[in-house]
Design an enzyme around this catalytic site. Structure first.
Site, PDB file in Angstrom:
ATOM      1  N   HIS A 189      -4.905   3.778  -6.737  1.00 43.05           N
ATOM      2  CA  HIS A 189      -3.943   4.604  -7.482  1.00 43.05           C
ATOM      3  C   HIS A 189      -4.424   6.043  -7.474  1.00 43.05           C
ATOM      4  CE1 HIS A 189      -1.303   5.996 -10.704  1.00 43.05           C
ATOM      5  NE2 HIS A 189      -0.604   4.924 -10.455  1.00 43.05           N
TER       6      HIS A 189
ATOM      7  N   ASP B 268       1.788  -2.848  -9.129  1.00 43.26           N
ATOM      8  CA  ASP B 268       2.563  -3.533  -8.079  1.00 43.26           C
ATOM      9  C   ASP B 268       1.901  -4.801  -7.576  1.00 43.26           C
ATOM     10  OD1 ASP B 268       3.212  -0.250  -7.116  1.00 43.26           O
ATOM     11  OD2 ASP B 268       4.717  -1.646  -7.853  1.00 43.26           O
TER      12      ASP B 268
HETATM   13  C1  SDX Z   1       2.676   3.378  -7.713  1.00 44.43           C
HETATM   14  O1  SDX Z   1       1.632   7.929  -9.230  1.00 44.43           O
HETATM   15  C2  SDX Z   1       2.034   6.931  -9.891  1.00 44.43           C
HETATM   16  O2  SDX Z   1       1.906   6.881 -11.110  1.00 44.43           O
HETATM   17  C3  SDX Z   1       2.666   5.822  -9.084  1.00 44.43           C
HETATM   18  C4  SDX Z   1       2.988   4.570  -9.869  1.00 44.43           C
HETATM   19  C5  SDX Z   1       4.076   4.805 -10.873  1.00 44.43           C
HETATM   20  O3  SDX Z   1       4.161   4.049 -11.852  1.00 44.43           O
HETATM   21  O4  SDX Z   1       4.918   5.703 -10.615  1.00 44.43           O
HETATM   22  O5  SDX Z   1       1.828   4.107 -10.572  1.00 44.43           O
HETATM   23  C6  SDX Z   1       3.468   3.449  -8.964  1.00 44.43           C
HETATM   24  O6  SDX Z   1       3.041   3.991  -6.759  1.00 44.43           O
HETATM   25  C7  SDX Z   1       1.379   2.578  -7.683  1.00 44.43           C
HETATM   26  C8  SDX Z   1       0.656   2.681  -6.295  1.00 44.43           C
HETATM   27  C9  SDX Z   1       1.343   1.681  -5.368  1.00 44.43           C
HETATM   28  N1  SDX Z   1       0.863   1.855  -3.979  1.00 44.43           N
HETATM   29  C10 SDX Z   1       0.093   0.912  -3.383  1.00 44.43           C
HETATM   30  O7  SDX Z   1      -0.355  -0.076  -3.966  1.00 44.43           O
HETATM   31  C11 SDX Z   1      -0.159   1.165  -1.904  1.00 44.43           C
HETATM   32  C12 SDX Z   1      -1.636   0.911  -1.581  1.00 44.43           C
HETATM   33  N2  SDX Z   1      -2.409   1.974  -2.237  1.00 44.43           N
HETATM   34  C13 SDX Z   1      -2.791   3.102  -1.448  1.00 44.43           C
HETATM   35  O8  SDX Z   1      -1.952   3.485  -0.432  1.00 44.43           O
HETATM   36  C14 SDX Z   1      -3.425   4.221  -2.265  1.00 44.43           C
HETATM   37  O9  SDX Z   1      -4.331   3.661  -3.098  1.00 44.43           O
HETATM   38  C15 SDX Z   1      -2.525   5.147  -3.074  1.00 44.43           C
HETATM   39  C16 SDX Z   1      -1.496   5.789  -2.230  1.00 44.43           C
HETATM   40  C17 SDX Z   1      -1.864   4.400  -4.175  1.00 44.43           C
HETATM   41  C18 SDX Z   1      -3.416   6.197  -3.692  1.00 44.43           C
HETATM   42  O10 SDX Z   1      -3.909   6.944  -2.694  1.00 44.43           O
HETATM   43  P1  SDX Z   1      -5.031   8.047  -2.964  1.00 44.43           P
HETATM   44  O11 SDX Z   1      -5.410   8.182  -4.401  1.00 44.43           O
HETATM   45  O12 SDX Z   1      -4.577   9.242  -2.256  1.00 44.43           O
HETATM   46  O13 SDX Z   1      -6.259   7.378  -2.375  1.00 44.43           O
HETATM   47  P2  SDX Z   1      -6.828   7.884  -1.061  1.00 44.43           P
HETATM   48  O14 SDX Z   1      -5.788   7.696  -0.032  1.00 44.43           O
HETATM   49  O15 SDX Z   1      -7.401   9.236  -1.288  1.00 44.43           O
HETATM   50  O16 SDX Z   1      -7.998   6.836  -0.842  1.00 44.43           O
HETATM   51  C19 SDX Z   1      -9.262   7.048  -1.395  1.00 44.43           C
HETATM   52  C20 SDX Z   1     -10.144   6.117  -0.596  1.00 44.43           C
HETATM   53  C21 SDX Z   1      -9.936   6.281   0.907  1.00 44.43           C
HETATM   54  O17 SDX Z   1     -11.155   5.881   1.527  1.00 44.43           O
HETATM   55  P3  SDX Z   1     -12.241   7.048   1.899  1.00 44.43           P
HETATM   56  O18 SDX Z   1     -11.514   8.098   2.704  1.00 44.43           O
HETATM   57  O19 SDX Z   1     -12.766   7.557   0.586  1.00 44.43           O
HETATM   58  O20 SDX Z   1     -13.301   6.330   2.713  1.00 44.43           O
HETATM   59  O21 SDX Z   1      -9.787   4.754  -0.897  1.00 44.43           O
HETATM   60  C22 SDX Z   1      -9.255   4.146   0.264  1.00 44.43           C
HETATM   61  C23 SDX Z   1      -8.894   5.246   1.230  1.00 44.43           C
HETATM   62  O22 SDX Z   1      -8.978   4.780   2.560  1.00 44.43           O
HETATM   63  N3  SDX Z   1      -8.083   3.397  -0.194  1.00 44.43           N
HETATM   64  C24 SDX Z   1      -7.817   2.146   0.136  1.00 44.43           C
HETATM   65  C25 SDX Z   1      -6.665   1.806  -0.594  1.00 44.43           C
HETATM   66  N4  SDX Z   1      -6.260   2.851  -1.312  1.00 44.43           N
HETATM   67  C26 SDX Z   1      -7.134   3.852  -1.071  1.00 44.43           C
HETATM   68  N5  SDX Z   1      -8.449   1.284   0.969  1.00 44.43           N
HETATM   69  C27 SDX Z   1      -7.903   0.052   1.074  1.00 44.43           C
HETATM   70  N6  SDX Z   1      -6.788  -0.354   0.395  1.00 44.43           N
HETATM   71  C28 SDX Z   1      -6.154   0.493  -0.434  1.00 44.43           C
HETATM   72  N7  SDX Z   1      -5.058   0.101  -1.104  1.00 44.43           N
END
Ligand code: SDX
Length: 392
Positions: A270, A327
Site C-alpha cells: 500500500h 483487497d
Molecule cells: C487500494 O491509496 C489508497 O488508499 C488505495 C486504496 C483505497 O482505499 O483507495 O487503499 C485501495 O488501491 C489498495 C492497493 C491495492 N493494490 C494492490 O493490491 C496491487 C498490488 N500492490 C502493489 O502494486 C503496490 O503495493 C501498490 C501499488 C499498492 C503500492 O505501491 P508503492 O507504495 O508505490 O510501492 P512500491 O511500488 O514503491 O514498492 C515498494 C517495494 C518495491 O520493491 P523495491 O523497489 O523496494 O525493491 O515493494 C515492492 C516493490 O517492488 N512491492 C511489491 C508489492 N508491492 C510493492 N512486491 C511484491 N508484491 C507487491 N504487491
C-alpha cells in the site's frame, strides 16, 4: 480545510490537500472517518449512517438520520431512459465500463441548476448520487448476466435493497439473508473513503474545474478501475485461484521477490499502510463469518490465510512494509456472496462514491478553492529551431 497546493522553491512540487474527513496513520495501521475508528464503525454503525457522517462531519441523531434515510430511499429510482444506455453495451462488456458510462450519462438527466442556490443544487446531487449508485451498479450486474433489472424496494435497507436488485428474479420470491446483508453493509463501510487516494484525487481535480458531480464521479470510477487501485480485488482473487493450492505458494512468493518478474502479490502492499491495513483485518473476520453462515469451505481462503502467514514472516515483505490490504480478502467474501470477479470493483465504486461525493463537497465548500493545477519537472528538449522534413 482549504484545498491548496504547496510548492517547493525548486521544481519538484509536493501536492497536499487539507481535509477533515479521513485520517490514516500508515505506520500504526489506523483509519478514522471523521475521528471514529473504522473497526468501531464497521461493527456498530450502518453504511447510511457512515455516509451521513462522511458528508456532514458528525453522526446523526434520530431525527437527522430518519430524514437522511428517507431522502436517500426516495431517490433510488433511475430515469427509465437510462435503460437505453445499457442496451448500447455488448452483454460481455466489463461492468466497470457500463458503470463509468452510465454514471457519466447521469449528467444528461439531472440538471441541478433548477435549484435556486448552488448549495441546494449540491445538496440534492449528493443525495441523488448516494441513492442511485446501488441501482446503477445492480443494473450493470443484471445486464451482464442477462436477467431483467429489478426496481428498488423502499422497504429494504441500503445493503438489502442492493442485494435484492442484484439477486432477485421474477420467477421466485427473494428474501434478504440478514447475515449477508450485514456483511454487505460492513464491506461498504470499509470501502467508503480513504483520504486522498488516486481516485479521490481524480474526483477533486475534476471537481476543481467546476465539472458537474456526475461527471466527477465517472472520473473517479475510471481511475479506481486500475489493477493497482480498486481493480486489485479482482486481481487478488484471480491470483489466489491461479496459486490454487498451498503447496504452490513458495513458487509465487519467489516470483514476487524476483525483480525480473513483473508479478506482484495482488492485495499486498500500500502507498500509505506500511503495516496491516485495518480494513483487511475486519475483512478477514467478515470472510470467515460469511463462509460459516453459507457453509462454504473455499480452498482459496485456505491459500489466502497461508499466503498471508508466510508473507508476513518473509523479510522481503516485512522490510518493505508489504502487508495484506483491503483487497486481499474482499474478493473471497464477494465471491461467496455470489458476485462474479468482474463485479468486485463495481462494488468498491458503489461504496467509494460516498467518499468521493463527500470529498467533492468539502472541496467546494471552501470559498478559496481554485482549479487544481499540478506542476511538472520538465526534462524534455531545450528550445530548438524547426527543420523542414527534407533536411531531417
Ligand atoms: C487500494 O491509496 C489508497 O488508499 C488505495 C486504496 C483505497 O482505499 O483507495 O487503499 C485501495 O488501491 C489498495 C492497493 C491495492 N493494490 C494492490 O493490491 C496491487 C498490488 N500492490 C502493489 O502494486 C503496490 O503495493 C501498490 C501499488 C499498492 C503500492 O505501491 P508503492 O507504495 O508505490 O510501492 P512500491 O511500488 O514503491 O514498492 C515498494 C517495494 C518495491 O520493491 P523495491 O523497489 O523496494 O525493491 O515493494 C515492492 C516493490 O517492488 N512491492 C511489491 C508489492 N508491492 C510493492 N512486491 C511484491 N508484491 C507487491 N504487491
Amino acid at each position: 480545510h482549504t484545498g491548496h497546493f504547496t510548492f517547493d522553491p525548486g521544481f519538484t512540487s509536493t501536492c497536499s490537500t487539507e481535509s477533515q474527513i479521513t485520517f490514516i496513520d500508515g505506520e500504526k495501521g489506523q483509519l478514522l472517518y471523521r475521528g471514529y475508528p473504522i473497526e468501531q464503525l464497521a461493527e456498530q454503525s450502518t453504511f447510511l449512517e457512515v455516509a451521513y457522517l462522511l458528508v456532514n462531519g458528525e453522526l446523526p441523531d434520530d431525527k437527522q438520520y430518519s430524514k437522511f434515510q428517507n431522502t436517500i430511499t426516495h431517490h433510488t429510482m433511475l430515469h427509465d431512459q437510462i435503460e437505453s444506455f445499457f442496451q448500447g453495451f455488448r452483454r460481455d462488456s466489463h461492468p466497470m465500463a457500463m458503470l463509468t458510462g452510465t454514471v457519466g450519462a447521469l449528467s444528461g438527466f439531472y440538471h441541478d441548476d433548477q435549484h435556486t442556490t448552488e448549495d441546494e443544487a449540491r445538496d440534492i446531487a449528493i443525495h441523488r448520487i448516494i441513492a442511485k449508485i446501488p441501482t446503477l451498479a445492480a443494473r450493470c450486474y443484471k445486464y451482464r448476466v442477462g436477467q431483467p433489472h429489478v426496481y428498488p424496494d423502499n422497504s429494504l435497507s441500503y445493503a438489502g435493497n442492493f442485494l435484492r436488485m442484484c439477486f432477485a428474479v421474477p420467477a421466485e420470491p427473494y428474501v434478504v439473508n440478514p447475515v449477508i446483508e450485514k456483511a454487505m453493509d460492513k464491506i461498504f463501510i470499509l470501502h467508503a473513503d480513504h483520504e486522498q487516494n488516486a481516485s479521490t484525487s481524480t474526483v477533486r481535480l475534476a471537481g476543481s474545474s467546476g465539472a458537474n458531480p456526475y461527471a466527477c464521479m465517472a472520473a473517479g470510477i475510471a481511475c479506481l478501475w486500475g489493477p493497482s487501485h480498486g481493480g486489485a480485488n479482482e486481481a487478488a482473487l484471480n491470483m489466489l485461484r491461479e496459486i490454487g493450492t498451498v503447496d504452490r505458494i513458495p513458487e509465487f512468493i519467489a516470483r514476487a521477490k524476483d525483480k525480473n518478474d513483473p508479478f506482484r502479490l495482488m492485495g499486498f502492499g500500500h502507498r500509505v499502510y506500511k503495516s496491516m491495513d485495518p480494513r483487511a483485518t475486519v475483512m478477514r473476520k467478515t470472510t470467515h463469518e460469511v463462509l460459516g453462515e453459507l457453509g462454504i469451505t473455499n480452498p482459496v481462503l485456505e491459500v489466502a490465510m497461508e499466503l498471508e502467514k508466510i508473507a508476513m514472516n518473509e523479510e522481503y515483505f516485512v522490510s518493505r512494509g508489504l502487508y495484506p490490504n483491503v483487497d486481499f480478502y474482499s474478493g473471497i467474501v464477494l465471491s461467496a456472496l455470489g458476485f462474479p470477479t468482474d463485479m468486485f470493483t463495481v462494488l468498491f465504486s458503489l461504496a467509494r462514491t460516498t467518499g468521493w461525493i463527500s470529498q467533492w463537497n468539502e472541496m467546494l465548500e471552501d470559498p478559496s478553492q481554485r482549479i487544481g493545477r499540478p506542476r511538472q519537472l520538465y526534462t524534455g528538449a531545450t528550445e530548438r529551431d524547426y527543420v523542414p522534413i527534407g533536411k531531417r
